[in-house]
Motif scaffolding. Structure first.
Motif, PDB file in Angstrom:
ATOM      1  N   GLN B   7      17.593  18.962  18.706  1.00  0.00           N
ATOM      2  CA  GLN B   7      16.989  17.821  17.923  1.00  0.00           C
ATOM      3  C   GLN B   7      17.092  16.421  18.857  1.00  0.00           C
ATOM      4  O   GLN B   7      18.277  15.863  18.628  1.00  0.00           O
ATOM      5  N   LEU B   9      16.054  13.549  18.926  1.00  0.00           N
ATOM      6  CA  LEU B   9      16.408  12.230  18.155  1.00  0.00           C
ATOM      7  C   LEU B   9      17.698  12.284  17.583  1.00  0.00           C
ATOM      8  O   LEU B   9      18.454  11.154  17.881  1.00  0.00           O
ATOM      9  N   LEU B  10      18.226  13.295  16.858  1.00  0.00           N
ATOM     10  CA  LEU B  10      19.340  13.428  16.562  1.00  0.00           C
ATOM     11  C   LEU B  10      20.506  12.982  17.728  1.00  0.00           C
ATOM     12  O   LEU B  10      21.638  12.224  17.601  1.00  0.00           O
ATOM     13  N   SER B  11      20.234  13.978  18.762  1.00  0.00           N
ATOM     14  CA  SER B  11      21.132  13.729  20.022  1.00  0.00           C
ATOM     15  C   SER B  11      21.088  12.103  20.477  1.00  0.00           C
ATOM     16  O   SER B  11      22.334  11.518  20.624  1.00  0.00           O
ATOM     17  N   CYS B  13      20.558   9.408  18.869  1.00  0.00           N
ATOM     18  CA  CYS B  13      21.363   8.565  17.734  1.00  0.00           C
ATOM     19  C   CYS B  13      22.897   9.067  17.885  1.00  0.00           C
ATOM     20  O   CYS B  13      23.723   7.704  18.057  1.00  0.00           O
ATOM     21  N   LEU B  14      23.267  10.190  18.255  1.00  0.00           N
ATOM     22  CA  LEU B  14      24.824  10.229  18.303  1.00  0.00           C
ATOM     23  C   LEU B  14      25.437   9.853  19.466  1.00  0.00           C
ATOM     24  O   LEU B  14      26.316   9.203  19.388  1.00  0.00           O
ATOM     25  N   ALA B  37      26.839  14.407  21.994  1.00  0.00           N
ATOM     26  CA  ALA B  37      25.267  14.732  21.757  1.00  0.00           C
ATOM     27  C   ALA B  37      24.685  15.822  21.982  1.00  0.00           C
ATOM     28  O   ALA B  37      23.753  16.235  21.132  1.00  0.00           O
ATOM     29  N   PRO B  41      24.703  18.763  17.762  1.00  0.00           N
ATOM     30  CA  PRO B  41      23.699  19.320  17.181  1.00  0.00           C
ATOM     31  C   PRO B  41      23.681  20.921  17.297  1.00  0.00           C
ATOM     32  O   PRO B  41      22.945  21.603  16.415  1.00  0.00           O
ATOM     33  N   THR B  44      26.045  22.435  14.788  1.00  0.00           N
ATOM     34  CA  THR B  44      25.420  22.322  13.389  1.00  0.00           C
ATOM     35  C   THR B  44      24.113  22.676  13.011  1.00  0.00           C
ATOM     36  O   THR B  44      23.694  22.303  12.163  1.00  0.00           O
ATOM     37  N   LYS B  45      23.611  23.529  14.133  1.00  0.00           N
ATOM     38  CA  LYS B  45      22.292  23.707  13.874  1.00  0.00           C
ATOM     39  C   LYS B  45      21.971  24.377  12.730  1.00  0.00           C
ATOM     40  O   LYS B  45      20.841  24.187  12.066  1.00  0.00           O
ATOM     41  N   TRP B  48      21.153  22.312   9.099  1.00  0.00           N
ATOM     42  CA  TRP B  48      19.818  21.463   9.042  1.00  0.00           C
ATOM     43  C   TRP B  48      18.871  22.409   8.747  1.00  0.00           C
ATOM     44  O   TRP B  48      18.199  23.202   9.552  1.00  0.00           O
ATOM     45  N   ARG B  51      13.783  19.861  10.519  1.00  0.00           N
ATOM     46  CA  ARG B  51      14.025  18.914  11.048  1.00  0.00           C
ATOM     47  C   ARG B  51      12.844  18.022  11.073  1.00  0.00           C
ATOM     48  O   ARG B  51      11.725  18.565  10.681  1.00  0.00           O
TER      49      ARG B  51
END
Lengths: 89, 162, 112
Positions: B7, B9-11, B13-14, B37, B41, B44-45, B48, B51
């Motif tokens: 992910q 985008l999540l990375s 953001c983190l 980062a 993810p 915790t994959k 989710w 996505r």
């Protein structure tokens, strides 16, 4: 300049907290009380950051961040308890 | 790419959140943040479910700047309504029919509506087709719905491709 | 100059936080009260945090940006709490998305 603005801001936040407290005590419903508590948390964050500026120290910032986190989790837990009668299902 | 960064985008953001939290851009912090980062993810994959399909990340930035401006305007509007005569308020519930299907897009839309002038999203129907919105001072329901759709829902539809 | 901006943002923040709380205390029914805290108070805290950024950033120890984190956090969580409180109110007054629309609103009565 800052010496004038600071007491005014402190006064505003304190008054805001008192108003929230009034709503917390008065209710009338439980959802109102949760909302009042949530607002109190947010105002406390503001008060702590303000105190940090006043004391010229960044130590209070972490406390403010933690209170923001705890306040959110607390609000969610209280709401969920009223909605479902349980927090973790 | 997809194996190590499931992910992106999540990375991102983190990584940014870590740098903000550390309040520095020292090489060590950049490296540590980058490692977290990538690692978080991956770890915790499994939690989710799905996505968000962000098709146009740049449009998202434009959307957020519009939103930031609207938040300031919203506050002036709400401040005026709060300090004005309370009896003159016309609070009401309205229903917004949704065109969005992506869950994440609906979340963003509900957030947006809560932060913008005089509206708070209160509930989502079970079939995810209608959003219940509380309006502080309702003037013209059809116009408000049209405005919300045009200003927020159409760009979100483009961004999330649904 | 910087001090002027810091003071300005402090005042804006304080006043908005106060307005949000006045809304919470003053507005007549359950749902209208939601509007004050979710918007005004959040921006109020945002203003004070910007003031803090300016204040600590102006002291020559580099830019102070971690205040942004609290602002972002509050902006993402305020709608969630508002949504949950609204859901709780709907639940306590026994209405849902299918029945609770229209101008009549929802009354203040609740068995507590």
């Amino acid at each position: 300049m800052l010496t004038i603005a600071m007491p005014i801001a402190f006064g505003c936040i304190t008054l805001a907290l008192l108003l929230n407290f009034w709503r917390l005590v008065r209710g009338p419903s439980r959802a109102d009380r949760i909302l009042a508590l949530d607002t109190m948390y947010i105002n406390t964050v503001a008060l702590l950051v303000l105190y940090g500026i006043h004391q010229n120290s960044t130590v209070y910032f972490e406390a403010a961040l933690l209170i923001a986190l705890m306040g959110f989790v607390g609000t969610v837990a209280l709401c969920k308890y009223l909605l479902r009668g349980d927090i973790i299902e | 790419m997809n194996r190590w960064l499931p992910q992106p985008l999540l990375s991102l953001c983190l990584w940014l959140v870590w740098l903000l939290l550390a309040n520095s851009a020292a090489p060590g912090q950049i490296l540590l943040g980058g490692m977290l980062a990538v690692a978080l993810p991956l770890g915790t994959k499994r939690f989710w479910p799905d996505r968000p399909h962000v098709r146009r990340p740049l449009r998202l930035l434009v959307y957020f700047s519009v939103l930031l401006w609207d938040i300031v305007v919203a506050n002036l509007t709400v401040a005026r309504l709060i300090l004005g005569p309370v009896r003159r308020l016309r609070p009401a519930f309205i229903r917004l029919p949704l065109d969005l299907t992506d869950e994440f897009a609906i979340v963003v839309l509900a957030h947006t509506l809560s932060l913008t002038p005089g509206t708070v999203s209160a509930d989502l129907s079970i079939d995810r087709r209608t959003l219940l919105i509380h309006v502080l001072d309702l003037d013209d329901e059809a116009m408000l719905i049209a405005r919300m759709k045009q200003r927020y829902e159409v760009p979100l539809k483009e961004i999330f491709a649904c | 100059m910087l001090e002027l901006f810091t003071s300005l943002f402090l005042l804006i923040g304080g006043v908005f936080a106060l307005i949000g709380s006045i809304g919470l205390a003053r507005l007549p029914d359950l749902f209208t009260r939601l509007h004050g805290p979710t918007k005004a108070t959040t921006l109020g805290v945002g203003g004070i945090l910007i003031a803090s950024m300016l204040h600590f950033g102006g002291q020559g120890n580099g830019l102070s940006v971690h205040e942004l984190l609290v602002t972002l956090f509050l902006f993402t969580t305020a709608p969630v709490s508002a949504y949950l409180v609204a859901r709780t109110m709907l639940h306590l007054s026994g209405k849902s998305v299918d029945t609770g629309t229209g101008r009549q609103g929802i009354s203040d009565k609740e068995t507590s």
